[in-house]
Design a protein around this motif. Sequence first.
Motif, short mmCIF file in Angstrom:
data_model
loop_
_atom_site.label_atom_id
_atom_site.label_comp_id
_atom_site.label_asym_id
_atom_site.label_seq_id
_atom_site.Cartn_x
_atom_site.Cartn_y
_atom_site.Cartn_z
N LEU A 1 0.75 -1.25 -0.01
CA LEU A 1 0.02 -0.06 0.03
C LEU A 1 0.79 1.14 0.00
O LEU A 1 0.50 2.40 -0.18
CB LEU A 1 -0.86 -0.02 1.36
N THR A 2 2.18 1.33 0.23
CA THR A 2 3.20 2.35 0.12
C THR A 2 4.29 1.66 -0.13
O THR A 2 4.75 0.61 -0.15
CB THR A 2 3.27 3.06 1.60
N ASP A 3 5.13 2.67 -0.73
CA ASP A 3 6.55 2.36 -1.09
C ASP A 3 7.60 2.22 0.31
O ASP A 3 8.80 1.75 0.03
CB ASP A 3 7.06 3.11 -2.40
N ASP A 4 7.00 2.90 1.22
CA ASP A 4 7.87 2.74 2.31
C ASP A 4 8.04 1.37 3.03
O ASP A 4 7.08 0.64 3.29
CB ASP A 4 7.37 3.72 3.47
N PRO A 5 8.94 0.61 3.03
CA PRO A 5 9.01 -0.67 3.72
C PRO A 5 9.05 -0.69 5.16
O PRO A 5 8.83 -1.51 5.76
CB PRO A 5 10.62 -0.99 3.40
N GLY A 6 9.24 0.66 5.92
CA GLY A 6 8.78 0.61 7.43
C GLY A 6 9.97 -0.25 8.05
O GLY A 6 11.24 -0.45 7.52
N ASP A 7 9.65 -1.17 9.00
CA ASP A 7 10.77 -2.05 9.79
C ASP A 7 10.68 -3.33 9.22
O ASP A 7 11.12 -4.26 9.74
CB ASP A 7 10.32 -1.81 11.16
N CYS A 8 10.00 -3.57 7.89
CA CYS A 8 9.88 -4.90 7.49
C CYS A 8 11.25 -5.21 6.89
O CYS A 8 11.89 -4.47 6.01
CB CYS A 8 8.88 -5.14 6.56
N PRO A 9 11.99 -6.48 7.38
CA PRO A 9 13.21 -6.81 6.43
C PRO A 9 13.23 -6.87 5.24
O PRO A 9 12.07 -7.36 4.53
CB PRO A 9 13.68 -7.84 7.40
N GLU A 10 14.17 -6.49 4.32
CA GLU A 10 14.41 -6.79 2.78
C GLU A 10 13.97 -8.40 2.44
O GLU A 10 14.54 -9.29 3.27
CB GLU A 10 15.75 -6.23 2.41
N GLY A 11 13.19 -8.55 1.65
CA GLY A 11 12.74 -9.83 1.14
C GLY A 11 11.41 -10.39 1.86
O GLY A 11 11.30 -11.64 1.52
N GLU A 12 10.99 -9.79 2.84
CA GLU A 12 10.05 -10.22 3.49
C GLU A 12 8.67 -9.36 3.34
O GLU A 12 8.84 -8.38 3.23
CB GLU A 12 10.26 -10.21 5.12
N GLN A 13 7.66 -10.08 3.36
CA GLN A 13 6.36 -9.16 3.19
C GLN A 13 5.56 -9.83 4.26
O GLN A 13 5.25 -10.76 4.76
CB GLN A 13 5.84 -9.70 1.87
N ILE A 14 4.58 -8.83 4.81
CA ILE A 14 3.60 -8.97 5.76
C ILE A 14 2.20 -9.33 5.11
O ILE A 14 1.80 -8.72 4.04
CB ILE A 14 3.40 -7.68 6.81
N ILE A 15 1.42 -10.13 5.73
CA ILE A 15 0.12 -10.34 5.29
C ILE A 15 -0.49 -10.71 6.37
O ILE A 15 -0.06 -11.53 7.47
CB ILE A 15 0.12 -11.83 4.12
N GLN A 16 -1.92 -10.21 6.58
CA GLN A 16 -2.84 -10.44 8.03
C GLN A 16 -3.97 -10.60 7.40
O GLN A 16 -4.62 -10.44 6.39
CB GLN A 16 -2.87 -8.67 8.43
N PHE A 17 -4.50 -11.44 8.49
CA PHE A 17 -6.00 -12.09 8.20
C PHE A 17 -6.82 -11.80 9.17
O PHE A 17 -6.59 -11.66 10.47
CB PHE A 17 -5.97 -13.59 8.38
N ILE A 18 -8.34 -11.84 8.82
CA ILE A 18 -9.39 -11.45 9.96
C ILE A 18 -10.50 -12.12 9.97
O ILE A 18 -10.86 -12.15 8.65
CB ILE A 18 -9.52 -9.94 10.30
N THR A 19 -11.14 -12.67 10.67
CA THR A 19 -12.38 -13.17 10.81
C THR A 19 -13.10 -12.97 12.01
O THR A 19 -12.76 -12.32 13.08
CB THR A 19 -12.74 -14.59 10.35
N VAL A 20 -14.49 -13.33 12.31
CA VAL A 20 -15.02 -13.09 13.54
C VAL A 20 -14.84 -14.18 14.43
O VAL A 20 -14.71 -15.43 13.82
CB VAL A 20 -16.59 -12.82 13.12
N ALA A 21 -14.96 -13.96 15.68
CA ALA A 21 -14.99 -15.02 16.77
C ALA A 21 -15.80 -14.68 17.93
O ALA A 21 -15.94 -13.48 18.13
CB ALA A 21 -13.39 -15.15 16.87
N ASN A 22 -16.34 -15.70 18.81
CA ASN A 22 -17.24 -15.45 19.75
C ASN A 22 -16.61 -15.45 21.03
O ASN A 22 -15.93 -16.42 21.55
CB ASN A 22 -18.20 -16.73 19.88
N TYR A 23 -16.88 -14.23 21.64
CA TYR A 23 -15.81 -14.10 22.90
C TYR A 23 -16.05 -14.98 24.02
O TYR A 23 -15.19 -15.63 24.65
CB TYR A 23 -16.12 -12.54 23.56
N HIS A 24 -17.28 -15.15 24.28
CA HIS A 24 -17.73 -16.13 25.09
C HIS A 24 -17.26 -17.66 24.98
O HIS A 24 -16.87 -18.41 25.85
CB HIS A 24 -19.40 -16.07 25.29
N TYR A 25 -17.33 -17.91 23.67
CA TYR A 25 -16.96 -19.21 23.41
C TYR A 25 -15.36 -19.27 23.83
O TYR A 25 -14.86 -20.32 24.34
CB TYR A 25 -16.98 -19.43 21.89
N PHE A 26 -14.58 -18.40 23.28
CA PHE A 26 -12.99 -18.57 23.56
C PHE A 26 -12.70 -18.41 25.09
O PHE A 26 -11.95 -18.87 25.52
CB PHE A 26 -12.34 -17.73 22.69
#
Length: 446
Positions: free
Chosen positions: A300-325
Amino acid sequence: MFLRKLGLEQAVTFEQYDANGYDHMRIPGYELDIPFDKEQLSARLAKLFPEHAGPIRNFINEVWLTAAEIKKLPEHPGIAYVLSHALGNQRVIKYHKSTLQDVFDAFKLPLEAQTLLALQWPDFLLPPKKLSFFAWTALFTGYCRGAYYPTHHFAHVIDSLVKVIMENDGEIIYQQKVTNFILDENRVAGVKTIDMQDRTVFQEHYGQDIICNIDPQHAAAMIGKHHFSSSVRAKLDYEYSPSNFVAYCVVKGIDLSDFGFGRWNLFHSEQADLNKAFDDMYDRADYSALSFGVTTPGFLTDDPGDCPEGEQIIQFITVANYHYFHDLKIRDAGAYRKMKKQIFDAMIDIIEQKYVPNFRDFIVFKMTGSPTTNESFCAAPEGNSYGSNLTPENFSAGRLDHRTSLKNFYFCNASSGAPSFTGTIRTGCVLYEKLSGDSVLDADLS
């Protein structure tokens, strides 16, 4: 306007998502990239569902007309205001109790078209049958006006705000937890805190105005709800939004752009019925045909931030029930960890089958979080993701705002304003205007 007021408009900048498709929606048999342009969106949907082109176009137009009415409303519109301006608020009046599903049904959209339009449900953690049509409309059209990501990532935004505070004789006291509020009759005079590193150290902090970004229900319970007016107590009686399961991963030895990732988010569902998918996951802890969101901030940006060269970040999200967990963690910690692994594996199985073969082989770091993680690290009651639940009942003209009925005490939280990055800034700006009389909201915060 907010950044200009702080002198940060040059330091804190943003990069635009892909205007041709900022959200990529994927369900069995259908693909849709959501563009900024609503006419292009209507055309893409009409191509996918030619027999329903008319209703789809009418629905999209209605969404934009509704958004225009919402945008013209004053900051805290009462029922009397809306009714007295009925001619200009026809849709506000018509849909104020509607869910997204109600409006889908009214326009007779095919199920798959509904799902493609609502597949960014993780932005609300609600399915169409529960989600406020107003909440969905505000976010959907807001993104279509322009979706952005900080040029130097979110940490830089926060660091820049902290710098402004410090340079203007402000003070940030870290590692201090508020344990109680100090009352002086019907005025909140300050707070009591405990040092989180040395728990034998207690302090008191006083101020002319006390702005509380703690969850309003929790703060009111600490103070004593009987201290608040009956109208405020009624507004404090909201339900929390559902919680989530998240996974943060780093991959190495692979370029995700070769597999269709880029300046957009990916939303995937294994089934076309989002209401059923949500119920399966949230009510039955069944993730065998799950729906989830994916983002790759490094694209989303050309700034690599603190991610080491050659590595990429990928993030996932879904729903979860608090009371169950929560109950599972207390009852059987091993089963709790097993369940987290099961959800993660279900996501990665889909990624390998549909997007990146052998994806697991390239993961060099992963960290998962459950609703109890939200509760522990974010002080979010019931692990909630977005404060009060974004149903029609909670997302209305009677929604809680900064006013508390106690002198010099104000709420400034997702549940007393709006969640998300932009919502947080807007909520703070509204309160700033109230306290200072200075204007910062004469321009869009999108």
